[in-house]
Design an enzyme around this catalytic site. Structure first.
Site, mmCIF file in Angstrom:
data_model
loop_
_atom_site.group_PDB
_atom_site.id
_atom_site.type_symbol
_atom_site.label_atom_id
_atom_site.label_comp_id
_atom_site.label_asym_id
_atom_site.label_seq_id
_atom_site.Cartn_x
_atom_site.Cartn_y
_atom_site.Cartn_z
ATOM 1 N N CYS A 253 40.369 41.779 47.788
ATOM 2 C CA CYS A 253 40.434 41.318 46.394
ATOM 3 C C CYS A 253 41.618 40.360 46.269
ATOM 4 O O CYS A 253 42.048 39.779 47.277
ATOM 5 C CB CYS A 253 40.499 42.486 45.413
ATOM 6 S SG CYS A 253 41.955 43.544 45.571
ATOM 7 N N ASP B 230 38.049 42.040 37.575
ATOM 8 C CA ASP B 230 39.436 42.404 37.821
ATOM 9 C C ASP B 230 39.916 43.304 36.675
ATOM 10 O O ASP B 230 39.970 42.863 35.526
ATOM 11 C CB ASP B 230 40.262 41.116 37.878
ATOM 12 C CG ASP B 230 41.713 41.381 38.256
ATOM 13 O OD1 ASP B 230 42.129 42.553 38.233
ATOM 14 O OD2 ASP B 230 42.411 40.410 38.554
ATOM 15 N N ARG C 242 41.211 46.712 43.024
ATOM 16 C CA ARG C 242 39.815 46.872 43.445
ATOM 17 C C ARG C 242 39.647 47.213 44.921
ATOM 18 O O ARG C 242 38.954 48.178 45.264
ATOM 19 C CB ARG C 242 39.024 45.591 43.117
ATOM 20 C CG ARG C 242 38.875 45.350 41.627
ATOM 21 C CD ARG C 242 38.396 43.931 41.333
ATOM 22 N NE ARG C 242 39.434 42.952 41.650
ATOM 23 C CZ ARG C 242 39.295 41.636 41.556
ATOM 24 N NH1 ARG C 242 38.131 41.141 41.172
ATOM 25 N NH2 ARG C 242 40.290 40.833 41.851
HETATM 26 P P1 4NP Z 1 43.158 43.289 42.335
HETATM 27 O O1 4NP Z 1 43.810 43.118 40.885
HETATM 28 O O2 4NP Z 1 42.868 41.892 42.841
HETATM 29 O O3 4NP Z 1 41.930 44.064 42.070
HETATM 30 O O4 4NP Z 1 44.177 44.016 43.180
HETATM 31 C C1 4NP Z 1 44.925 42.316 40.646
HETATM 32 C C2 4NP Z 1 46.183 42.861 40.735
HETATM 33 C C3 4NP Z 1 47.289 42.093 40.463
HETATM 34 C C4 4NP Z 1 47.127 40.778 40.104
HETATM 35 C C5 4NP Z 1 45.868 40.222 40.026
HETATM 36 C C6 4NP Z 1 44.764 41.006 40.306
HETATM 37 N N1 4NP Z 1 48.255 39.989 39.804
HETATM 38 O O5 4NP Z 1 48.067 38.824 39.401
HETATM 39 O O6 4NP Z 1 49.388 40.454 39.919
#
Ligand code: 4NP
Length: 152
Positions: A11, A125, A17
């Protein structure tokens, strides 16, 4: 002993995720035959535990994902892993940019296409949303991982 089949979940941050996808698929497959891991295309959270909301959602379903630490996706992962599942189109583009050849590119798939082939739908997300977003993500990933575990 034949080599393990290796599957990487990807991800953006590797804290919401893909750690859930990693924990869910790992719980459905024989650890002597499969290696599951996860990574993020971004570098913001390297070395961190999964988001507390992902940990809590996994826990609610009997999974402990607190042994995981975030890492960034690198070109070397294409050689190490047999299958690379991404959560959304943006992850797909970011991963494909690092591919060196067609063999690499062919390993990358949108995870929800395992449920609905060619639908190209995305795991949303949940980072900026509430707890329900994490449960919703869990349910999607559980269904996708059932398909992967049955097929792989
Ligand atoms: P992930 O979610 O891609 O599902 O781990 C996110 C976690 C943090 C961030 C973006 C997406 N961030 O911009 O910090």
């Amino acid at each position: 002993m034949p080599e393990k089949i290796k599957i990487l979940m990807v991800c953006l941050g590797n804290i919401c995720r893909s750690p859930l996808a990693h924990g869910i698929l790992e719980s459905k497959l024989d650890p002597t035959k499969y290696k599951i891991d996860s990574a993020g295309t971004g570098d913001y959270h390297i070395g961190k535990l999964p988001d507390p909301r992902s940990i809590a959602t996994a826990q609610k379903h009997g999974l402990n994902i607190t042994n995981q630490r975030a890492q960034q996706f690198k070109t070397a992962h294409f050689d190490e892993f047999d299958h690379i599942f991404v959560m959304d189109q943006s992850n797909y583009q970011n991963v494909i940019k690092l591919a060196n050849n067609e063999l690499h590119e062919n390993k990358v798939k949108l995870i929800l296409n395992e449920i609905s082939p060619n639908s190209d739908s995305e795991v949303p997300d949940p980072y900026y949303g509430g707890d329900q977003g994490f449960e919703n993500v869990y349910q999607m990933l559980d269904e996708a991982c059932n398909k992967i575990a049955a097929r792989i």
